[in-house]
Design a protein around this motif. Sequence first.
Motif, PDB file in Angstrom:
ATOM      1  N   SER A   1     -22.045 -36.173   6.254  1.00  0.00           N
ATOM      2  CA  SER A   1     -20.799 -35.994   6.893  1.00  0.00           C
ATOM      3  C   SER A   1     -21.403 -35.465   8.482  1.00  0.00           C
ATOM      4  O   SER A   1     -20.404 -35.106   9.207  1.00  0.00           O
ATOM      5  CB  SER A   1     -19.813 -35.039   6.606  1.00  0.00           C
ATOM      6  OG  SER A   1     -20.401 -33.801   6.347  1.00  0.00           O
ATOM      7  N   HIS A   2     -22.694 -35.307   8.821  1.00  0.00           N
ATOM      8  CA  HIS A   2     -23.023 -34.913   9.925  1.00  0.00           C
ATOM      9  C   HIS A   2     -24.386 -35.413  10.259  1.00  0.00           C
ATOM     10  O   HIS A   2     -25.320 -35.144   9.768  1.00  0.00           O
ATOM     11  CB  HIS A   2     -23.224 -33.205  10.012  1.00  0.00           C
ATOM     12  CG  HIS A   2     -23.449 -32.674  11.399  1.00  0.00           C
ATOM     13  ND1 HIS A   2     -22.834 -31.533  11.764  1.00  0.00           N
ATOM     14  CD2 HIS A   2     -24.378 -32.917  12.209  1.00  0.00           C
ATOM     15  CE1 HIS A   2     -23.218 -31.177  12.858  1.00  0.00           C
ATOM     16  NE2 HIS A   2     -24.067 -31.956  13.197  1.00  0.00           N
ATOM     17  N   ALA A   3     -24.617 -36.558  11.264  1.00  0.00           N
ATOM     18  CA  ALA A   3     -25.621 -37.125  11.845  1.00  0.00           C
ATOM     19  C   ALA A   3     -25.464 -37.644  13.106  1.00  0.00           C
ATOM     20  O   ALA A   3     -24.453 -38.294  13.623  1.00  0.00           O
ATOM     21  CB  ALA A   3     -25.882 -38.323  10.783  1.00  0.00           C
ATOM     22  N   HIS A   4     -26.521 -37.609  14.027  1.00  0.00           N
ATOM     23  CA  HIS A   4     -26.404 -38.060  15.338  1.00  0.00           C
ATOM     24  C   HIS A   4     -27.592 -39.158  15.115  1.00  0.00           C
ATOM     25  O   HIS A   4     -28.666 -39.070  15.513  1.00  0.00           O
ATOM     26  CB  HIS A   4     -27.160 -36.978  16.088  1.00  0.00           C
ATOM     27  CG  HIS A   4     -26.359 -35.495  16.114  1.00  0.00           C
ATOM     28  ND1 HIS A   4     -25.754 -35.205  17.177  1.00  0.00           N
ATOM     29  CD2 HIS A   4     -26.178 -34.697  15.337  1.00  0.00           C
ATOM     30  CE1 HIS A   4     -25.154 -33.928  16.975  1.00  0.00           C
ATOM     31  NE2 HIS A   4     -25.523 -33.674  15.714  1.00  0.00           N
ATOM     32  N   LEU A   5     -27.144 -40.515  15.333  1.00  0.00           N
ATOM     33  CA  LEU A   5     -28.066 -41.513  14.875  1.00  0.00           C
ATOM     34  C   LEU A   5     -28.225 -42.199  16.163  1.00  0.00           C
ATOM     35  O   LEU A   5     -28.988 -43.086  16.236  1.00  0.00           O
ATOM     36  CB  LEU A   5     -27.676 -42.281  13.858  1.00  0.00           C
ATOM     37  CG  LEU A   5     -27.236 -41.993  12.708  1.00  0.00           C
ATOM     38  CD1 LEU A   5     -27.152 -42.875  11.600  1.00  0.00           C
ATOM     39  CD2 LEU A   5     -28.594 -40.972  12.184  1.00  0.00           C
TER      40      LEU A   5
ATOM     41  N   ILE B   1     -21.374 -40.760  12.332  1.00  0.00           N
ATOM     42  CA  ILE B   1     -22.243 -40.964  13.245  1.00  0.00           C
ATOM     43  C   ILE B   1     -21.679 -40.348  14.586  1.00  0.00           C
ATOM     44  O   ILE B   1     -20.524 -40.588  14.882  1.00  0.00           O
ATOM     45  CB  ILE B   1     -22.751 -42.306  13.500  1.00  0.00           C
ATOM     46  CG1 ILE B   1     -23.179 -42.831  11.967  1.00  0.00           C
ATOM     47  CG2 ILE B   1     -23.809 -42.713  14.495  1.00  0.00           C
ATOM     48  CD1 ILE B   1     -23.439 -44.508  12.210  1.00  0.00           C
ATOM     49  N   LYS B   2     -22.260 -39.375  15.226  1.00  0.00           N
ATOM     50  CA  LYS B   2     -21.911 -39.061  16.317  1.00  0.00           C
ATOM     51  C   LYS B   2     -22.359 -39.530  17.656  1.00  0.00           C
ATOM     52  O   LYS B   2     -23.381 -39.969  17.594  1.00  0.00           O
ATOM     53  CB  LYS B   2     -22.159 -37.562  16.455  1.00  0.00           C
ATOM     54  CG  LYS B   2     -21.731 -36.656  15.393  1.00  0.00           C
ATOM     55  CD  LYS B   2     -22.038 -35.333  15.465  1.00  0.00           C
ATOM     56  CE  LYS B   2     -21.915 -34.297  14.152  1.00  0.00           C
ATOM     57  NZ  LYS B   2     -20.545 -34.232  13.780  1.00  0.00           N
ATOM     58  N   SER B   3     -21.820 -39.417  18.854  1.00  0.00           N
ATOM     59  CA  SER B   3     -22.255 -39.774  20.127  1.00  0.00           C
ATOM     60  C   SER B   3     -22.955 -38.504  20.570  1.00  0.00           C
ATOM     61  O   SER B   3     -23.111 -37.796  19.815  1.00  0.00           O
ATOM     62  CB  SER B   3     -21.162 -40.456  21.046  1.00  0.00           C
ATOM     63  OG  SER B   3     -20.139 -39.383  21.232  1.00  0.00           O
TER      64      SER B   3
ATOM     65  N   VAL C   1     -16.380 -29.166  14.602  1.00  0.00           N
ATOM     66  CA  VAL C   1     -17.047 -28.184  15.542  1.00  0.00           C
ATOM     67  C   VAL C   1     -18.570 -27.860  15.146  1.00  0.00           C
ATOM     68  O   VAL C   1     -18.872 -27.521  13.997  1.00  0.00           O
ATOM     69  CB  VAL C   1     -16.189 -26.748  15.509  1.00  0.00           C
ATOM     70  CG1 VAL C   1     -16.695 -25.984  16.756  1.00  0.00           C
ATOM     71  CG2 VAL C   1     -14.931 -27.113  15.771  1.00  0.00           C
ATOM     72  N   HIS C   2     -19.374 -27.882  16.219  1.00  0.00           N
ATOM     73  CA  HIS C   2     -20.711 -27.249  15.761  1.00  0.00           C
ATOM     74  C   HIS C   2     -20.598 -25.747  16.124  1.00  0.00           C
ATOM     75  O   HIS C   2     -20.275 -25.502  17.284  1.00  0.00           O
ATOM     76  CB  HIS C   2     -21.798 -28.011  16.847  1.00  0.00           C
ATOM     77  CG  HIS C   2     -22.267 -29.421  16.576  1.00  0.00           C
ATOM     78  ND1 HIS C   2     -21.687 -30.530  16.396  1.00  0.00           N
ATOM     79  CD2 HIS C   2     -23.518 -29.757  16.062  1.00  0.00           C
ATOM     80  CE1 HIS C   2     -22.637 -31.364  16.183  1.00  0.00           C
ATOM     81  NE2 HIS C   2     -23.658 -31.186  15.964  1.00  0.00           N
ATOM     82  N   ALA C   3     -20.725 -25.178  15.076  1.00  0.00           N
ATOM     83  CA  ALA C   3     -20.447 -23.621  15.518  1.00  0.00           C
ATOM     84  C   ALA C   3     -21.389 -22.547  14.664  1.00  0.00           C
ATOM     85  O   ALA C   3     -21.850 -22.919  13.685  1.00  0.00           O
ATOM     86  CB  ALA C   3     -18.972 -23.560  15.007  1.00  0.00           C
TER      87      ALA C   3
ATOM     88  N   THR D   1     -27.177 -33.852   6.708  1.00  0.00           N
ATOM     89  CA  THR D   1     -28.471 -33.771   7.150  1.00  0.00           C
ATOM     90  C   THR D   1     -28.551 -33.279   8.764  1.00  0.00           C
ATOM     91  O   THR D   1     -29.851 -32.683   8.920  1.00  0.00           O
ATOM     92  CB  THR D   1     -29.302 -35.248   7.079  1.00  0.00           C
ATOM     93  OG1 THR D   1     -28.482 -36.093   7.794  1.00  0.00           O
ATOM     94  CG2 THR D   1     -29.304 -35.572   5.756  1.00  0.00           C
ATOM     95  N   ASP D   2     -27.593 -33.395   9.689  1.00  0.00           N
ATOM     96  CA  ASP D   2     -27.737 -33.299  10.845  1.00  0.00           C
ATOM     97  C   ASP D   2     -28.881 -34.173  11.469  1.00  0.00           C
ATOM     98  O   ASP D   2     -29.460 -33.843  12.486  1.00  0.00           O
ATOM     99  CB  ASP D   2     -28.167 -31.577  11.094  1.00  0.00           C
ATOM    100  CG  ASP D   2     -28.033 -31.220  12.559  1.00  0.00           C
ATOM    101  OD1 ASP D   2     -26.967 -32.440  13.335  1.00  0.00           O
ATOM    102  OD2 ASP D   2     -28.423 -30.356  13.032  1.00  0.00           O
ATOM    103  N   CYS D   3     -29.020 -35.450  10.859  1.00  0.00           N
ATOM    104  CA  CYS D   3     -30.174 -36.209  11.309  1.00  0.00           C
ATOM    105  C   CYS D   3     -30.164 -36.315  12.969  1.00  0.00           C
ATOM    106  O   CYS D   3     -29.083 -36.923  13.414  1.00  0.00           O
ATOM    107  CB  CYS D   3     -30.075 -37.644  10.822  1.00  0.00           C
ATOM    108  SG  CYS D   3     -31.550 -38.454  10.906  1.00  0.00           S
TER     109      CYS D   3
ATOM    110  N   ASP E   1     -19.396 -26.461  11.349  1.00  0.00           N
ATOM    111  CA  ASP E   1     -20.867 -27.243  10.943  1.00  0.00           C
ATOM    112  C   ASP E   1     -21.678 -26.087  11.364  1.00  0.00           C
ATOM    113  O   ASP E   1     -21.916 -25.859  12.876  1.00  0.00           O
ATOM    114  CB  ASP E   1     -21.050 -28.691  11.179  1.00  0.00           C
ATOM    115  CG  ASP E   1     -20.255 -29.741  10.648  1.00  0.00           C
ATOM    116  OD1 ASP E   1     -18.890 -29.317  10.536  1.00  0.00           O
ATOM    117  OD2 ASP E   1     -20.551 -30.813  10.525  1.00  0.00           O
ATOM    118  N   HIS E   2     -22.730 -26.192  10.692  1.00  0.00           N
ATOM    119  CA  HIS E   2     -23.999 -25.105  10.815  1.00  0.00           C
ATOM    120  C   HIS E   2     -23.733 -23.790  10.078  1.00  0.00           C
ATOM    121  O   HIS E   2     -24.437 -23.534   9.191  1.00  0.00           O
ATOM    122  CB  HIS E   2     -24.292 -24.905  12.305  1.00  0.00           C
ATOM    123  CG  HIS E   2     -25.331 -26.099  12.768  1.00  0.00           C
ATOM    124  ND1 HIS E   2     -26.352 -26.432  12.543  1.00  0.00           N
ATOM    125  CD2 HIS E   2     -24.788 -26.857  13.684  1.00  0.00           C
ATOM    126  CE1 HIS E   2     -27.016 -27.319  13.185  1.00  0.00           C
ATOM    127  NE2 HIS E   2     -26.119 -27.625  14.067  1.00  0.00           N
ATOM    128  N   CYS E   3     -22.808 -23.048  10.460  1.00  0.00           N
ATOM    129  CA  CYS E   3     -22.127 -21.621  10.043  1.00  0.00           C
ATOM    130  C   CYS E   3     -23.411 -20.752   9.541  1.00  0.00           C
ATOM    131  O   CYS E   3     -23.718 -20.420   8.368  1.00  0.00           O
ATOM    132  CB  CYS E   3     -21.489 -21.957   8.842  1.00  0.00           C
ATOM    133  SG  CYS E   3     -19.971 -22.951   9.104  1.00  0.00           S
TER     134      CYS E   3
END
Length: 394
Positions: free
Chosen positions: A67-71, A131-133, A224-226, A306-308, A247-249
Amino acid sequence: MSSLLVDTIGELVTNGTGEGPLGIRRKAAVLIEEGRVAWVGPAAYAPAADRRVDAGGAAVLPGFVDSHAHLVFAGDRAAEFAARMAGERYTGGGIRTTVGATRAASDDELRATVRRLRGEALRQGTTTMEIKSGYGLTVADEARSLRIAAETSTETTFLGAHVVPAEYADRPDDYVGLVCGPMLAAAAPHAKWIDVFCERGAFDVDHARAILACGQAAGLGVRVHANQLGPGPGVQLGVELGAASVDHCTHLSDADMAALAGTARDDGSGTTTVATLLPGAEFSTRSPYPDARRLLDAGVTVALATDCNPGTSYTSSMPFCVALAVREMGMTPAEAVWAATAGGARALRRDDIGVLTPGARADLVVLDAPSYLHLAYRPGVPLIRQVLLNGVPQ
Ligand SMILES: [Zn+2]
């Protein structure tokens, strides 16, 4: 109607009814019709089907939900990684390196990278990947990043507020205005979610609240990246706005824990704010891991992803994250596998994935192992024998 039976499953993780928190069934079979799970039960009573996949006594589980990737990016930052491993500390500035490379890249170069990484993840059992921008940071570059992401995933996230780009360094208010105005207007048709990097050195809580509120008004869900690099207001902001996930926490106060626990519901009613943990980032930045045990004991819903991304977690491997979570974060193998499947689905507010129960999407993984335990017990070993995506063997 064509049907497929996955038969002779030694251990089936359903995340539904069955033994233990993973809803395990033994000597089981799964009938798939029209890309959906139509029936789950004992192999001895399996209905007839047009085709059959013999699991040969192996374990089968729902495909991983990352649920968290920057591709969508160009270039890599291997040299930055090497420098960090030689003792430098990550401060977030490296994102701008990737922004420069991404702006200079062609659509086809970006598309090739997304497809390569998505393929890599699929071979490691990931059947849904957000996938995030966030490496374009201009109206045109954010819009094309999301357009390219949407070719590969329905779970796309507008992260124009990843970092303030260099050309706006002296006037962050103007950049927030750009994000909430023309950039959001260009991004929203291709995005399901909006996200902000709420952290010292990125966006403060007032800017983050303004951006997320604009996204909500445009119909996007909130993430949120937090609390990655230090304590901060990001987690409580996410809870305040009804975020699907924070996300992160990594750095949480008692008040953060209480806020997250207060949203937890077992009925999947869609009001939970999930704590998504990204151990690949702590691994790659040689930082202390988040305390998953404390979150779980407080009743918080936890996901693993993954936070890829090319800077701080260049892995697409959910099995690797499961192994890290068990070894380094105090999770049991069952908790980690749930967090990497059903937990990820909750973080995306989906009830049709992350489970293998009648009506769910037939996204599943056949392991080269007799039990899901091997995902953590045999780290670094390619244990994914076969992946079915929407009922289709890949
Ligand atoms: Zn991230």
